[in-house]
Design a protein around this motif. Structure first.
Motif, PDB file in Angstrom:
ATOM      1  N   MET A  64      28.585  23.971  13.176  1.00  0.00           N
ATOM      2  CA  MET A  64      27.550  24.684  13.934  1.00  0.00           C
ATOM      3  C   MET A  64      26.378  23.773  14.262  1.00  0.00           C
ATOM      4  O   MET A  64      25.809  23.842  15.351  1.00  0.00           O
ATOM      5  CB  MET A  64      27.072  25.905  13.143  1.00  0.00           C
ATOM      6  N   TYR A  65      26.012  22.922  13.325  1.00  0.00           N
ATOM      7  CA  TYR A  65      24.922  21.968  13.554  1.00  0.00           C
ATOM      8  C   TYR A  65      25.301  21.009  14.689  1.00  0.00           C
ATOM      9  O   TYR A  65      24.490  20.692  15.560  1.00  0.00           O
ATOM     10  CB  TYR A  65      24.638  21.218  12.258  1.00  0.00           C
ATOM     11  N   THR A 113      24.459  20.755  22.359  1.00  0.00           N
ATOM     12  CA  THR A 113      23.939  21.554  23.477  1.00  0.00           C
ATOM     13  C   THR A 113      22.486  21.201  23.769  1.00  0.00           C
ATOM     14  O   THR A 113      22.098  20.996  24.933  1.00  0.00           O
ATOM     15  CB  THR A 113      24.066  23.055  23.152  1.00  0.00           C
ATOM     16  N   ASN A 114      21.673  21.132  22.726  1.00  0.00           N
ATOM     17  CA  ASN A 114      20.256  20.815  22.916  1.00  0.00           C
ATOM     18  C   ASN A 114      20.069  19.406  23.486  1.00  0.00           C
ATOM     19  O   ASN A 114      19.249  19.182  24.392  1.00  0.00           O
ATOM     20  CB  ASN A 114      19.518  20.940  21.582  1.00  0.00           C
ATOM     21  N   LYS A 138      15.945  14.364  16.955  1.00  0.00           N
ATOM     22  CA  LYS A 138      16.391  14.821  18.279  1.00  0.00           C
ATOM     23  C   LYS A 138      16.446  13.667  19.277  1.00  0.00           C
ATOM     24  O   LYS A 138      17.385  13.549  20.066  1.00  0.00           O
ATOM     25  CB  LYS A 138      15.469  15.932  18.781  1.00  0.00           C
ATOM     26  N   ASN A 141      25.101  22.935  18.042  1.00  0.00           N
ATOM     27  CA  ASN A 141      23.709  23.176  18.425  1.00  0.00           C
ATOM     28  C   ASN A 141      23.033  21.895  18.903  1.00  0.00           C
ATOM     29  O   ASN A 141      22.325  21.891  19.924  1.00  0.00           O
ATOM     30  CB  ASN A 141      22.926  23.777  17.244  1.00  0.00           C
TER      31      ASN A 141
END
Length: 497
Positions: free
Chosen positions: A274-275, A281-282, A127, A278
């Motif tokens: 999709m990954y 956005t995160n 992340k 996601n």
């Protein structure tokens, strides 16, 4: 050549010294500049962090201030280029092939090789890898470009000054001093930073193109092939600069943005869609929430983290500062007729968002390949990591070939923009410098890039870029003060009238 100034001849002399030094003693060049660069990292890291965040806040203030509606130019001046062409040219000049080079390599490095905060390979490291990639290539970089471009555009189109860095400091030091030796050496500094920065990028670009050809078609990944690639690209970008901004540079920039977006959509479609959504956005959320913490993070009590900050954040901030004269002058040249607010929002927000999208699509695609154990992308060289990722997805070979085309055009658009700007700086700010001047600068850039490629002087040239950034950082501060002094005096004059 009749229009060439002393800045041209001084800059040529310094460039030849660098070429000879890098060719004859590359290890000496590297060791000398590395020692000086390390000293700058340790003693001036705080200065770079504070300066860049101050520049960003200054840009935000100007956009929302009473000066935001002021037009860059006369009241009846209209923009020379459409918004799409304007954006394509400023983005191609500002980021160029570096975006393609680092969109896979940087997230992989932060996640699996050297993490900024967490243990390598963990979910937190993954992340953080994307968050810090957003941070390094986002609004901070464009704020540095934006303030330099805004000041130059104001003095050129509103005050009728030459398109030179030195001319923007006239309200502070007077016309006599800025037309004298001090002003000339300020312009030489801008020329030198541009030459070294673009030459290093050309070296990276030729290495990535050669690496891609080797990865895809088994061609030798040798210095000879890299030099051939560099020679072909030199012919292309000199031709583009010869054609002028309204023709070659504009058309290539529009073509390049179209191909880059097409490549982006294809990879998003065949990749982990999709990954990607996601993670995008995160990451956007954590980027915003941790914005000021990242902007001022220096880790004075943690030697390992401080070393990471020196190698990445402070390096990037110095890199953007050193590129600011080239990108700023080019953005100023194409921005006549736009308001201050339109200019700043156009330069700061949209390019940052495009960078975020590129890093999300390419970076997350690379992270998944490594996470699932499909391929160890962290073991690839920097120039082949992107091709290693694309090979693991459907249409991999087609995507890789398309990527090479995008890199080539980014290569050309960055170099032809720089060639045009170098011509302006060395002809007393002419908006359309002579072709002979542009050809000479194109050959000089390629010659220094050849030293990078053939003699392995990449690190030495990058270090020289960092060294050149420190004095130019002072110049940027003075430009901001001079701009406020000039715009306030003009505002008072308008009120009296």
């Amino acid at each position: 050549m009749k229009k060439a100034t002393q800045v041209f001849w001084y800059s040529i002399a310094i460039s030849l010294i660098v070429v000879i030094w890098g060719a004859v003693a590359p290890e000496n060049l590297n060791s000398f500049t590395t020692a000086l660069t390390n000293r700058i990292y340790m003693d001036f890291g705080w200065f770079y962090l504070l300066l860049v965040i101050a520049i960003l806040l200054f840009c935000v203030f100007l956009a929302f201030s009473r000066y935001g509606n002021m037009k860059l130019g006369k009241k009846d001046d209209e923009p020379e280029f459409s918004r799409s062409s304007w954006f394509a040219m400023l983005f191609s000049a500002g980021m160029g092939m570096g975006l393609v080079f680092w969109t896979t390599a940087e997230p992989i490095s932060h996640a699996f090789i050297s993490s900024p905060l967490s243990e390598e390979g963990t979910n937190e490291a993954i992340k953080d890898s994307l968050k810090y990639s957003f941070f390094h290539w986002g609004i901070h970089a464009w704020a540095v470009y934006g303030i330099v471009g805004l000041v130059l555009a104001y003095f050129k189109f509103n005050r009728g000054a030459p398109g030179l860095i030195s001319a923007t400091l006239t309200p502070l030091f007077g016309e006599k001093l800025m037309r004298g030796p001090l002003g000339k050496w300020i312009d030489v500094l801008a020329v030198f930073a541009t030459i070294v920065g673009v030459a290093a990028t050309l070296g990276f670009g030729s290495a990535q193109i050669t690496g891609g050809l080797s990865f895809l078609f088994g061609m030798p990944n040798s210095f000879t092939i890299q030099l051939i690639v560099l020679a072909v690209a030199t012919v292309l970008f000199i031709w583009s600069a010869w054609s002028g901004i309204g023709k070659g540079i504009k058309y290539l920039s529009n073509l390049n943005m179209g191909l880059a977006v097409f490549l982006l959509i294809l990879l998003f479609t065949v990749g982990p869609s999709m990954y990607i959504l996601n993670m995008f956005t995160n990451t956007l959320g954590t980027y915003i929430s941790d914005f000021f913490e990242m902007s001022l993070r220096l880790a004075p009590l943690d030697e390992k983290n401080r070393g990471w900050i020196n190698s990445w954040t402070i390096f990037y901030w110095a890199w953007w500062i050193s590129w600011a004269p080239f990108v700023g002058i080019f953005i100023a040249r194409i921005s006549k007729g736009r308001t201050v607010k339109e200019f700043l929002f156009g330069v700061l927000l949209l390019p940052s968002l495009v960078c975020f999208i590129f890093f999300a699509v390419f970076g997350v695609s690379a992270l998944q390949v490594e996470q699932l154990g499909i391929s160890a992308i962290s073991d690839f060289t920097l120039e082949t990591s992107t091709f290693g990722v694309l090979a693991e997805y459907p249409l991999g070979k087609f995507l890789s070939i398309l990527t090479i085309f995008v890199i080539v055009i980014f290569f050309v658009t960055s170099a032809d923009s720089a060639t045009f700007v170098l011509g302006m700086l060395s002809t007393n700010g002419l908006l359309n410098p002579g072709n002979s001047i542009k050809i000479i600068w194109g050959l000089i850039q390629s010659t220094i890039a050849a030293v990078v490629v053939y003699f392995g002087g990449t690190q030495g040239l990058q270090n020289m870029l960092i060294i050149a950034a420190l004095p130019f950082a002072i110049v940027i501060i003075l430009m901001g003060i001079s701009f406020m002094k000039g715009i306030r005096s003009e505002s008072r004059l308008i009120q009296k009238r």
